[in-house]
Design a protein around this motif. Structure first.
Motif, PDB file in Angstrom:
ATOM      1  N   GLU A   1       0.837  -1.208   0.000  1.00 16.81           N
ATOM      2  CA  GLU A   1       0.000   0.000   0.000  1.00 16.81           C
ATOM      3  C   GLU A   1       0.869   1.254   0.000  1.00 16.81           C
ATOM      4  N   THR A   2       1.913   1.240   0.810  1.00 19.67           N
ATOM      5  CA  THR A   2       2.839   2.373   0.855  1.00 19.67           C
ATOM      6  C   THR A   2       3.549   2.533  -0.486  1.00 19.67           C
ATOM      7  N   LEU A   3       3.936   1.430  -1.090  1.00 22.77           N
ATOM      8  CA  LEU A   3       4.610   1.470  -2.386  1.00 22.77           C
ATOM      9  C   LEU A   3       3.689   2.038  -3.464  1.00 22.77           C
ATOM     10  N   ILE A   4       2.427   1.640  -3.446  1.00 24.47           N
ATOM     11  CA  ILE A   4       1.459   2.180  -4.414  1.00 24.47           C
ATOM     12  C   ILE A   4       1.342   3.696  -4.237  1.00 24.47           C
ATOM     13  N   ASN A   5       1.226   4.148  -2.988  1.00 22.52           N
ATOM     14  CA  ASN A   5       1.129   5.592  -2.731  1.00 22.52           C
ATOM     15  C   ASN A   5       2.389   6.320  -3.173  1.00 22.52           C
TER      16      ASN A   5
END
Length: 173
Positions: free
Chosen positions: A92-96
């Motif tokens: 999720e952090t990587l997507i953001n």
């Protein structure tokens, strides 16, 4: 004579020979006691559990109304050894991060950013379906590149490790 002795023992509150310390006959199972192993064991499905992968395991156990150990044992029966919260959170952090970093280069390679985000979201869905899945090397390389880029940005802005410190050579003695 023995009958009289037995009746006197029952009446004065003393323990019988095969009673435990709590006055319950040994070998009987009490409801609501630890280790009872009753028929009310809760069986969890992968669908129930996978909805909670985005939260820490202690919080998920509370949501499912089971103990932490019970949840861990059920997860092992379902085929995965570790709770995938950190893996999902990392994705999720990587997507953001990719979306944030992609805003800067949107005119140059906007379609590339969207393709990477779609690929990462598919990886996240696959982890929810098969939590024991290992991230592929491309995702790991991308994650490392995002970490480096964020570090460089923070360093340039002045949030680096030495941003508020003055050097000894700059101080007048």
């Amino acid at each position: 004579m023995e009958d009289a002795y037995r009746k006197s023992m029952e009446g004065n509150g003393e323990k019988k020979p095969n009673q435990g310390c709590d006055g319950v006959e040994k070998g009987t199972k009490m409801q609501g006691r630890r280790g009872g192993g009753g028929a009310d064991k809760k069986v969890l499905t992968l669908e129930q559990v996978s909805q909670l992968f985005s939260m820490p395991i202690k919080q998920a156990a509370r949501e499912l109304n089971v103990g932490l150990t019970v949840l861990k044992k059920q997860c092992r029966k379902l085929g995965f050894q570790r709770w995938p919260y950190r893996k999902v959170k990392s994705l999720e952090t990587l997507i953001n991060n990719v979306q944030e970093l992609g805003k800067d280069t949107e005119k140059v390679d906007g379609h590339m950013t969207r393709a990477v985000v779609v690929m990462l979201e598919q990886t996240k869905k696959m982890i929810e379906e098969r939590p024991a899945m290992v991230l592929d090397d491309n995702t790991k390389v991308l994650r490392q590149a995002c970490f480096k880029e964020n570090f460089k940005r923070k360093k340039l802005i002045g949030h680096g490790p030495c941003s508020g410190m003055t050097l000894l050579s700059d101080v007048d003695h």
